[in-house]
Write a protein that holds these residues in place. Sequence first.
Motif, PDB file in Angstrom:
ATOM      1  N   ILE B  77       0.866  -1.168   0.000  1.00 38.89           N
ATOM      2  CA  ILE B  77       0.000   0.000   0.000  1.00 38.89           C
ATOM      3  C   ILE B  77       0.908   1.225   0.000  1.00 38.89           C
ATOM      4  CG2 ILE B  77      -1.878   1.215   1.144  1.00 38.89           C
ATOM      5  CD1 ILE B  77      -2.515  -1.389   2.659  1.00 38.89           C
ATOM      6  N   VAL B  78       0.825   2.005  -1.088  1.00 38.95           N
ATOM      7  CA  VAL B  78       1.684   3.177  -1.211  1.00 38.95           C
ATOM      8  C   VAL B  78       0.904   4.359  -1.805  1.00 38.95           C
ATOM      9  CG1 VAL B  78       3.840   4.102  -2.147  1.00 38.95           C
ATOM     10  CG2 VAL B  78       3.663   1.662  -1.672  1.00 38.95           C
ATOM     11  N   PRO B  79       0.886   5.524  -1.178  1.00 48.32           N
ATOM     12  CA  PRO B  79       1.317   5.764   0.189  1.00 48.32           C
ATOM     13  C   PRO B  79       0.241   5.341   1.178  1.00 48.32           C
ATOM     14  CG  PRO B  79       0.464   7.775  -0.763  1.00 48.32           C
ATOM     15  CD  PRO B  79       0.360   6.724  -1.831  1.00 48.32           C
ATOM     16  N   SER B  80       0.635   4.959   2.354  1.00 46.73           N
ATOM     17  CA  SER B  80      -0.329   4.552   3.374  1.00 46.73           C
ATOM     18  C   SER B  80      -1.050   5.781   3.920  1.00 46.73           C
ATOM     19  CB  SER B  80       0.399   3.839   4.516  1.00 46.73           C
ATOM     20  OG  SER B  80       1.081   2.699   4.025  1.00 46.73           O
ATOM     21  N   GLN B  81      -2.342   5.571   4.228  1.00 48.04           N
ATOM     22  CA  GLN B  81      -3.165   6.652   4.775  1.00 48.04           C
ATOM     23  C   GLN B  81      -3.818   6.170   6.070  1.00 48.04           C
ATOM     24  OE1 GLN B  81      -5.945   7.451   1.609  1.00 48.04           O
ATOM     25  NE2 GLN B  81      -4.383   8.345   0.267  1.00 48.04           N
ATOM     26  N   PRO B  82      -4.140   7.082   6.981  1.00 46.16           N
ATOM     27  CA  PRO B  82      -4.789   6.657   8.232  1.00 46.16           C
ATOM     28  C   PRO B  82      -6.059   5.836   8.005  1.00 46.16           C
ATOM     29  CG  PRO B  82      -4.025   8.910   8.429  1.00 46.16           C
ATOM     30  CD  PRO B  82      -3.795   8.513   6.988  1.00 46.16           C
ATOM     31  N   GLY B  83      -6.788   6.124   6.928  1.00 45.12           N
ATOM     32  CA  GLY B  83      -7.998   5.360   6.616  1.00 45.12           C
ATOM     33  C   GLY B  83      -7.728   3.926   6.202  1.00 45.12           C
ATOM     34  N   ASP B  84      -6.463   3.601   5.963  1.00 46.94           N
ATOM     35  CA  ASP B  84      -6.103   2.219   5.636  1.00 46.94           C
ATOM     36  C   ASP B  84      -6.008   1.354   6.888  1.00 46.94           C
ATOM     37  OD1 ASP B  84      -3.747   3.428   3.155  1.00 46.94           O
ATOM     38  OD2 ASP B  84      -5.860   2.862   2.911  1.00 46.94           O
ATOM     39  N   SER B  85      -6.074   1.964   8.051  1.00 44.07           N
ATOM     40  CA  SER B  85      -5.988   1.209   9.314  1.00 44.07           C
ATOM     41  C   SER B  85      -7.176   0.251   9.399  1.00 44.07           C
ATOM     42  CB  SER B  85      -5.994   2.162  10.509  1.00 44.07           C
ATOM     43  OG  SER B  85      -4.863   2.997  10.476  1.00 44.07           O
TER      44      SER B  85
END
Lengths: 114, 114
Positions: B77-85
């Motif tokens: 996952i690039v770039p990671s985002q807080p919503g990917d949590s």
Amino acid sequence: DVKVTQSSRYLVKRTGEKVFLECVQDMDHENMFWYRQDPGLGLRLIYFSYDVKMKEKGDIPEGYSVSREKKERFSLILESASTNQTSMYLCASSLSGSGGLEQYFGPGTRLTVT
Amino acid sequence: DQQVKQNSPSLSVQEGRISILNCDYTNSMFDYFLWYKKYPAEGPTFLISISSIKDKNEDGRFTVFLNKSAKHLSLHIVPSQPGDSAVYFCAASGKGGSQGNLIFGKGTKLSVKP
């Protein structure tokens, strides 16, 4: 858009009660599945069905039964609920054949047995 | 005996950096692999898949790599985002399993820090 609905989001039942969890899908999918999800154990398959009135045991069928009288509806039954059946229950559906590998999940039912 | 293994129960990554989630499998008959994402109190949602005839599949910020000889796949996952949590589940299917069945790993909980 595929929609899989489950009858309850949260359920609290007493030990020994008979519990019915209902699942309905609106995309005419042949396959339907019941899983339970527990922390550290992932998704475990309880039962699945390829067609109306057809059912197959998954990895952990003990203490559960299922019913599929109509194509769109798949019910999970806990014959006599026990505390170790406290869990998140997830229903899923998919097409049959080569197009059927992607499963669509419902929102889940958090069942607590006291 | 686990056929699909996600050996890291959790992963923490800084926002904007790359997240790499790993999955190993043991059954050489598996020929299709999927990644699902699950938020708390929701059902898993399909993220991306790959067939065994490919070694890479991309969809926006998400890329899945498959190394058949090592029986290993990874989700980048690039770039990671807080919503990917969320919790990420790897799943596999193939001739070794019943029709339409997916074998799930236990999941990896990804936390993306702002």
